[in-house]
Write a protein that holds these residues in place. Structure first.
Motif, PDB file in Angstrom:
ATOM      1  N   PHE A 177       0.874  -1.199   0.045  1.00 18.06           N
ATOM      2  CA  PHE A 177       0.051   0.035  -0.067  1.00 18.06           C
ATOM      3  C   PHE A 177       0.785   1.202  -0.008  1.00 18.06           C
ATOM      4  N   SER A 178       2.050   1.110   0.722  1.00 19.12           N
ATOM      5  CA  SER A 178       2.872   2.511   0.682  1.00 19.12           C
ATOM      6  C   SER A 178       3.185   2.668  -0.791  1.00 19.12           C
ATOM      7  N   ALA A 179       3.812   1.739  -1.371  1.00 17.42           N
ATOM      8  CA  ALA A 179       4.314   1.878  -2.836  1.00 17.42           C
ATOM      9  C   ALA A 179       3.224   2.441  -3.635  1.00 17.42           C
ATOM     10  N   GLY A 180       1.942   1.958  -3.389  1.00 16.89           N
ATOM     11  CA  GLY A 180       0.811   2.468  -4.104  1.00 16.89           C
ATOM     12  C   GLY A 180       0.633   3.845  -3.807  1.00 16.89           C
ATOM     13  N   LEU A 181       0.606   4.203  -2.778  1.00 13.62           N
ATOM     14  CA  LEU A 181       0.224   5.693  -2.363  1.00 13.62           C
ATOM     15  C   LEU A 181       1.383   6.622  -2.863  1.00 13.62           C
ATOM     16  N   SER A 182       2.586   5.970  -2.744  1.00 14.49           N
ATOM     17  CA  SER A 182       3.707   6.934  -3.322  1.00 14.49           C
ATOM     18  C   SER A 182       3.862   7.453  -4.799  1.00 14.49           C
ATOM     19  N   ASN A 183       3.023   6.326  -5.525  1.00 11.94           N
ATOM     20  CA  ASN A 183       2.796   6.482  -6.845  1.00 11.94           C
ATOM     21  C   ASN A 183       1.803   7.377  -7.385  1.00 11.94           C
ATOM     22  N   ILE A 184       0.807   8.019  -6.529  1.00 12.93           N
ATOM     23  CA  ILE A 184      -0.391   8.766  -6.592  1.00 12.93           C
ATOM     24  C   ILE A 184       0.383  10.095  -7.046  1.00 12.93           C
ATOM     25  N   ASP A 185      -0.049  10.656  -8.198  1.00 15.76           N
ATOM     26  CA  ASP A 185       0.359  11.930  -8.473  1.00 15.76           C
ATOM     27  C   ASP A 185      -0.272  13.151  -7.509  1.00 15.76           C
ATOM     28  N   TYR A 205     -12.340   9.660  -4.165  1.00 20.10           N
ATOM     29  CA  TYR A 205     -12.345   9.948  -5.516  1.00 20.10           C
ATOM     30  C   TYR A 205     -11.070   9.713  -6.340  1.00 20.10           C
ATOM     31  N   ILE A 206      -9.728   9.840  -5.336  1.00 16.95           N
ATOM     32  CA  ILE A 206      -8.400   9.980  -5.562  1.00 16.95           C
ATOM     33  C   ILE A 206      -7.658   8.765  -5.376  1.00 16.95           C
ATOM     34  N   THR A 207      -7.626   8.541  -3.709  1.00 17.03           N
ATOM     35  CA  THR A 207      -6.942   7.559  -3.256  1.00 17.03           C
ATOM     36  C   THR A 207      -7.167   6.126  -3.647  1.00 17.03           C
ATOM     37  N   MET A 208      -8.524   6.011  -3.173  1.00 14.10           N
ATOM     38  CA  MET A 208      -8.999   4.365  -3.862  1.00 14.10           C
ATOM     39  C   MET A 208      -9.121   4.153  -5.110  1.00 14.10           C
ATOM     40  N   PRO A 209      -9.692   4.948  -6.049  1.00 14.46           N
ATOM     41  CA  PRO A 209      -9.531   4.373  -7.302  1.00 14.46           C
ATOM     42  C   PRO A 209      -8.161   4.425  -7.972  1.00 14.46           C
ATOM     43  N   SER A 210      -7.244   5.089  -7.305  1.00 10.43           N
ATOM     44  CA  SER A 210      -5.722   4.790  -7.691  1.00 10.43           C
ATOM     45  C   SER A 210      -4.976   3.494  -6.982  1.00 10.43           C
ATOM     46  N   LEU A 211      -5.690   3.205  -6.219  1.00 12.31           N
ATOM     47  CA  LEU A 211      -5.172   1.824  -5.413  1.00 12.31           C
ATOM     48  C   LEU A 211      -5.849   0.719  -5.816  1.00 12.31           C
ATOM     49  N   LYS A 212      -6.843   0.608  -6.783  1.00 15.16           N
ATOM     50  CA  LYS A 212      -7.812  -0.595  -7.151  1.00 15.16           C
ATOM     51  C   LYS A 212      -6.774  -1.820  -7.514  1.00 15.16           C
ATOM     52  N   ALA A 213      -5.670  -1.548  -8.337  1.00 12.65           N
ATOM     53  CA  ALA A 213      -4.947  -2.568  -8.671  1.00 12.65           C
ATOM     54  C   ALA A 213      -4.288  -3.340  -7.688  1.00 12.65           C
ATOM     55  N   ILE A 214      -3.752  -2.524  -6.804  1.00 14.92           N
ATOM     56  CA  ILE A 214      -2.947  -2.764  -5.483  1.00 14.92           C
ATOM     57  C   ILE A 214      -3.770  -3.590  -4.533  1.00 14.92           C
ATOM     58  N   PHE A 286     -14.061 -11.152 -11.775  1.00 19.89           N
ATOM     59  CA  PHE A 286     -14.656  -9.926 -11.116  1.00 19.89           C
ATOM     60  C   PHE A 286     -13.750  -8.539 -11.556  1.00 19.89           C
ATOM     61  N   GLN A 287     -12.782  -8.660 -11.343  1.00 20.77           N
ATOM     62  CA  GLN A 287     -12.020  -7.536 -11.469  1.00 20.77           C
ATOM     63  C   GLN A 287     -11.815  -6.922 -12.920  1.00 20.77           C
ATOM     64  N   GLY A 288     -12.035  -8.027 -13.878  1.00 20.12           N
ATOM     65  CA  GLY A 288     -11.749  -7.605 -15.033  1.00 20.12           C
ATOM     66  C   GLY A 288     -13.366  -6.946 -15.460  1.00 20.12           C
ATOM     67  N   LYS A 289     -14.236  -7.426 -15.080  1.00 18.53           N
ATOM     68  CA  LYS A 289     -15.762  -6.684 -15.301  1.00 18.53           C
ATOM     69  C   LYS A 289     -15.845  -5.353 -14.760  1.00 18.53           C
ATOM     70  N   ARG A 290     -15.154  -4.982 -13.485  1.00 17.63           N
ATOM     71  CA  ARG A 290     -15.057  -3.736 -12.718  1.00 17.63           C
ATOM     72  C   ARG A 290     -14.452  -2.867 -13.882  1.00 17.63           C
ATOM     73  N   GLU A 291     -13.249  -3.223 -14.464  1.00 18.83           N
ATOM     74  CA  GLU A 291     -12.562  -2.364 -15.311  1.00 18.83           C
ATOM     75  C   GLU A 291     -13.044  -2.344 -16.591  1.00 18.83           C
ATOM     76  N   LYS A 292     -13.885  -2.870 -17.093  1.00 16.52           N
ATOM     77  CA  LYS A 292     -14.642  -2.525 -18.208  1.00 16.52           C
ATOM     78  C   LYS A 292     -15.699  -1.619 -17.888  1.00 16.52           C
TER      79      LYS A 292
END
Length: 292
Positions: A177-185, A205-214, A286-292
């Protein structure tokens, strides 16, 4: 003639490249694929005390398992255990990653200390928890002023073991999670502040959507690790009290090395593999359907 030369060299290079993979394939085949094939084969037999196949019974071992109240209970216990481990491990890891994403004195020291559980063997820390959770001399009862048998009471035993496992997993979750948070613009947060967004809206609207893959990756890894938990259960509860912490992996161990029913244990191993495989495929779809 000259036009065919590059194609010949290309084919030769491709063959030579695959030849370098032969040692890796041999190692995987010897220590991963062959034992798995043998497990499937052994699950169709009754075995002797040495684990050698004695009588072919087909799918009888599987039928015995699905009609066994003990196995059905282990499935239920395993489901509860996995959910609790996910809840504790991901919550602790995410909360501390969010905390360390802000600047405060001693940040580096805290980050290093908190990530240390990932370097500790589960059996070693289980011995420490065994003393901490002792009803008579344990520090937890002394701090809380209670007299709870954390490991001997069916109401608390599974929760206690799941808490330990979740805490052990939280160290590596914290790093993910730390790696994911550090990569958010950071400009996204600055733009949101200019637009008047508060902390909750930035998080939503910023943190959680940016961390979906993580988050997806962490959930998959934690589920697989939770299903494979053994050392802490063996040391702390041995599947008890009763069968309140008898997860599938420990039931496999008990059938194989205590009851010497290797065929039944092999069938349980195959079922566990199928369960993890189905869950993994479901989560990816499930993750693939959410990304679509």
């Amino acid at each position: 003639m000259a036009s065919n030369t590059p194609r010949i060299k290309k084919n030769k290079f491709t063959i030579e490249s695959y030849m370098y993979l032969i040692p890796a394939f041999l190692v995987f085949g010897l220590f991963t694929f062959w034992p798995f094939i043998r497990t499937i084969y052994r699950s169709l037999f009754l075995t002797d005390n040495r684990g050698l196949e004695a009588v072919f019974v087909g799918f009888k071992n599987y039928m015995d398992l699905f009609t066994s109240s003990s196995f059905q209970n282990s499935l239920w216990v395993t489901g509860q255990y996995v959910v609790l481990v996910l809840l504790f491990g991901i919550t602790f890891g995410f909360a501390t990653a969010m905390l360390c994403n802000s600047k405060f004195p001693g940040l580096r020291w805290f980050s290093t200390i908190y990530a240390m559980p990932m370097a500790i063997a589960s059996s070693g820390i289980a011995l420490v928890f065994n003393i901490m959770l002792n009803q008579n001399i344990g520090i937890l009862n002394q701090l809380l002023g209670t007299d709870v048998a954390w490991l001997a009471d069916p109401k608390w035993a599974l929760l206690s073991v799941a808490f330990l496992t979740g805490w052990l997993n939280s160290g590596i979750n914290f790093l993910y999670f730390s790696a994911g948070l550090s990569n958010i613009d950071q400009s996204l947060y600055e733009s949101a502040s200019v637009d008047g967004a508060d902390g909750w809206n930035k998080f939503k609207y910023i943190t959680m959507p940016s961390l979906k893959a993580i988050i997806f990756f962490v959930v998959v890894v934690n589920i697989i690790n939770a299903f494979q938990s053994f050392g802490q259960i063996k040391i702390l509860t041995k599947g008890g009290p009763g069968e309140s912490t008898n997860v599938i992996v420990y039931d496999i161990y008990r059938n194989a090395f205590e009851n010497f029913r290797f065929g039944l244990a092999s069938a349980e191993s195959v079922i566990l593999f199928v369960i993890i495989g189905i869950l993994t495929v479901f989560m990816f779809k499930f993750q693939g359907k959410r990304e679509k």
